[in-house]
Design a protein around this motif. Structure first.
Motif, short mmCIF file in Angstrom:
data_model
loop_
_atom_site.label_atom_id
_atom_site.label_comp_id
_atom_site.label_asym_id
_atom_site.label_seq_id
_atom_site.Cartn_x
_atom_site.Cartn_y
_atom_site.Cartn_z
N MET A 95 0.84 -1.19 0.00
CA MET A 95 0.00 0.00 0.00
C MET A 95 0.88 1.24 0.00
O MET A 95 0.99 1.98 0.99
CB MET A 95 -0.93 0.00 1.22
N GLY A 96 1.53 1.47 -1.14
CA GLY A 96 2.46 2.58 -1.26
C GLY A 96 3.82 2.10 -1.73
O GLY A 96 4.02 0.91 -2.00
N ALA A 97 4.74 3.03 -1.84
CA ALA A 97 6.09 2.71 -2.30
C ALA A 97 7.06 2.73 -1.12
O ALA A 97 6.71 3.11 0.00
CB ALA A 97 6.53 3.73 -3.35
N LYS A 98 8.28 2.31 -1.37
CA LYS A 98 9.30 2.38 -0.33
C LYS A 98 9.45 3.82 0.16
O LYS A 98 9.57 4.74 -0.64
CB LYS A 98 10.65 1.87 -0.86
N GLY A 99 9.44 3.98 1.47
CA GLY A 99 9.57 5.31 2.04
C GLY A 99 8.28 6.09 2.07
O GLY A 99 8.24 7.21 2.61
N LYS A 100 7.17 5.53 1.51
CA LYS A 100 5.88 6.22 1.51
C LYS A 100 4.77 5.20 1.71
O LYS A 100 3.88 5.01 0.90
CB LYS A 100 5.69 6.96 0.19
N ASN A 101 4.85 4.51 2.85
CA ASN A 101 3.85 3.51 3.19
C ASN A 101 3.57 3.64 4.69
O ASN A 101 4.38 3.27 5.53
CB ASN A 101 4.36 2.10 2.85
N PHE A 102 2.39 4.19 5.01
CA PHE A 102 2.04 4.46 6.40
C PHE A 102 1.97 3.17 7.23
O PHE A 102 2.30 3.17 8.42
CB PHE A 102 0.70 5.19 6.47
N TYR A 103 1.53 2.08 6.61
CA TYR A 103 1.32 0.83 7.32
C TYR A 103 2.65 0.13 7.57
O TYR A 103 2.82 -0.52 8.61
CB TYR A 103 0.35 -0.05 6.54
N ASN A 104 3.58 0.27 6.65
CA ASN A 104 4.91 -0.25 6.87
C ASN A 104 5.57 0.49 8.04
O ASN A 104 6.21 -0.12 8.90
CB ASN A 104 5.75 -0.10 5.59
N ASP A 105 5.37 1.80 8.07
CA ASP A 105 5.90 2.60 9.18
C ASP A 105 5.32 2.13 10.51
O ASP A 105 6.03 2.07 11.52
CB ASP A 105 5.57 4.08 8.98
N LEU A 106 4.02 1.79 10.51
CA LEU A 106 3.38 1.33 11.74
C LEU A 106 3.99 0.01 12.21
O LEU A 106 4.26 -0.15 13.41
CB LEU A 106 1.88 1.16 11.51
N ALA A 107 4.21 -0.93 11.29
CA ALA A 107 4.82 -2.20 11.68
C ALA A 107 6.20 -1.98 12.27
O ALA A 107 6.59 -2.64 13.25
CB ALA A 107 4.91 -3.12 10.46
N ILE A 108 6.94 -1.03 11.72
CA ILE A 108 8.26 -0.69 12.27
C ILE A 108 8.11 -0.15 13.69
O ILE A 108 8.86 -0.53 14.60
CB ILE A 108 8.96 0.33 11.36
N ARG A 109 7.14 0.72 13.88
CA ARG A 109 6.93 1.30 15.22
C ARG A 109 6.45 0.26 16.23
O ARG A 109 6.66 0.42 17.44
CB ARG A 109 5.94 2.46 15.12
N TYR A 110 5.84 -0.80 15.75
CA TYR A 110 5.45 -1.90 16.62
C TYR A 110 6.64 -2.78 16.99
O TYR A 110 6.52 -3.67 17.83
CB TYR A 110 4.40 -2.78 15.94
N GLY A 111 7.78 -2.57 16.36
CA GLY A 111 8.97 -3.35 16.67
C GLY A 111 9.31 -4.42 15.66
O GLY A 111 10.14 -5.30 15.93
N TYR A 112 8.71 -4.34 14.47
CA TYR A 112 8.94 -5.35 13.44
C TYR A 112 9.64 -4.75 12.23
O TYR A 112 9.20 -4.91 11.09
CB TYR A 112 7.61 -5.98 13.02
N ALA A 113 10.73 -4.05 12.47
CA ALA A 113 11.42 -3.34 11.38
C ALA A 113 11.95 -4.31 10.32
O ALA A 113 11.75 -4.10 9.12
CB ALA A 113 12.55 -2.49 11.95
#
Length: 346
Positions: free
Chosen positions: A250-268
């Protein structure tokens, strides 16, 4: 704890309305009608208003960029009228792929636009002459941008309510802060109760510090899959494709809000892997890479005892409505799940 449910993008209006009427009897409190690049949500919401009597009807979501703010307000007031005051306006930014790819409209300044749209909507519902000179919207249009004949107008009809509840779908820190400040409700996706305070706590606190007391307490609508039983753990795998789609595609590398959320959850590391696989077209491998711990934590899938524990965790984290996706083969199965969850929630 209230129970909500999001409808599917596909399916006929008549069949969906018949199911919602059954779910309403089973204890469903609110239903969300989506609008991505499917049929518009407004048509189905109007149809549902005529076929139901108690359940609240929410847009889930009307995106910000393709309707003028006053048209959004008019539409909300009309839906509130035909539903006898049961409409809830869910709004959100959607994403660049839909806004620019399907609608051909620039995706810019979602936070600033959201704030101005909410202000304009509330002016309309109060039947004030709309006068808004903001950064993104100027109403009436200034002389140098049009004919110069525009003048402040108020809506002709009297809305059922001068404050229709507004729910904002948001994930990023600044967007969540704004939501806690100006909206009646917040709709996060992939809500992980035990980590919510670490991810969003500061943003919510900052927003609430500026919140108008007239808005009441912030209502949190957490979306979560639902299956109750002793042999349903395999259904966690049914959640994988959706998480992979959002985190990976859902977006491109560096522009995906949901990917950012997974990272913030600790799943970088896992988020990076999922995205690389998904963008490479390896969707099944991306789904398989979603951690089961994450799937279990954002879901209500398990035995009655497990679901009861998870409901308590969601409530402890501030959730006021569980917006569920019942995993069942037919309407009767979905009704049973809503009835079971209703008993658990009390």
């Amino acid at each position: 704890m209230r129970i909500g449910m999001g409808l599917n993008y596909s399916g006929g209006f008549a069949e969906t309305a018949a199911e919602v009427a059954d779910l309403e009897k089973a204890g469903l409190d609110i239903v969300f009608v989506p609008e991505a690049y499917s049929f518009d949500a407004v048509s189905q919401l109007g149809y549902l208003a005529a076929k139901t009597s108690r359940v609240e009807l929410a847009s889930g979501i009307l995106q910000l960029f393709t309707r003028t703010p006053t048209l959004t307000a008019m539409t909300a007031a009309g839906l509130d009228f035909v539903s006898d005051g049961r409409f809830v306006l869910g709004v959100g930014a959607s994403g660049p792929q839909v806004i620019e790819g399907f609608h051909g409209v620039p995706y810019n300044a979602p936070l600033g636009r959201t704030r101005e749209i909410v202000d304009i909507c509330r002016q309309v519902w109060r039947r004030e002459k709309v006068d808004h000179q903001g950064k993104y919207y100027q109403i009436p249009l200034p002389e140098d941008r049009g004919t110069g004949l525009g003048k402040p107008l108020k809506i002709i009809n009297k809305p059922v309510r001068e404050r229709i509840p507004i729910i904002i779908a948001s994930l990023g820190p600044k967007n969540v802060e704004m939501t806690a400040e100006i909206a009646e409700g917040w709709q996060p996706l992939f809500y992980y109760p035990e980590k919510a305070a670490d991810v969003w706590g500061e943003s919510i606190a900052k927003g609430k510090a500026k919140r108008d007391p007239a808005l009441g307490d912030l209502q949190i609508y957490a979306q979560t899959p639902l299956a109750i039983g002793d042999d349903v753990d395999h259904m966690l795998d049914w959640v994988r494709p959706m998480v992979a789609l959002y985190v990976g595609g859902m977006g491109a590398k560096g522009k995906n809000f949901y990917n950012d959320l997974a990272i913030r959850y600790g799943y970088a590391k896992e988020a990076e892997t999922i995205q690389e696989l998904y963008l490479a077209g390896k969707k099944e491998e991306a789904a398989a890479a979603v951690p089961v711990e994450l799937l279990r934590s954002i879901s209500l899938i398990g035995s009655e005892g497990f679901v009861r524990e998870r409901v308590a965790a969601f409530a402890e984290a501030g959730v006021t409505t569980l917006n569920v996706t019942p995993f069942a083969a037919d309407t009767a199965g979905r009704v049973r799940l809503i009835e079971q969850l209703r008993q658990i929630c009390g």
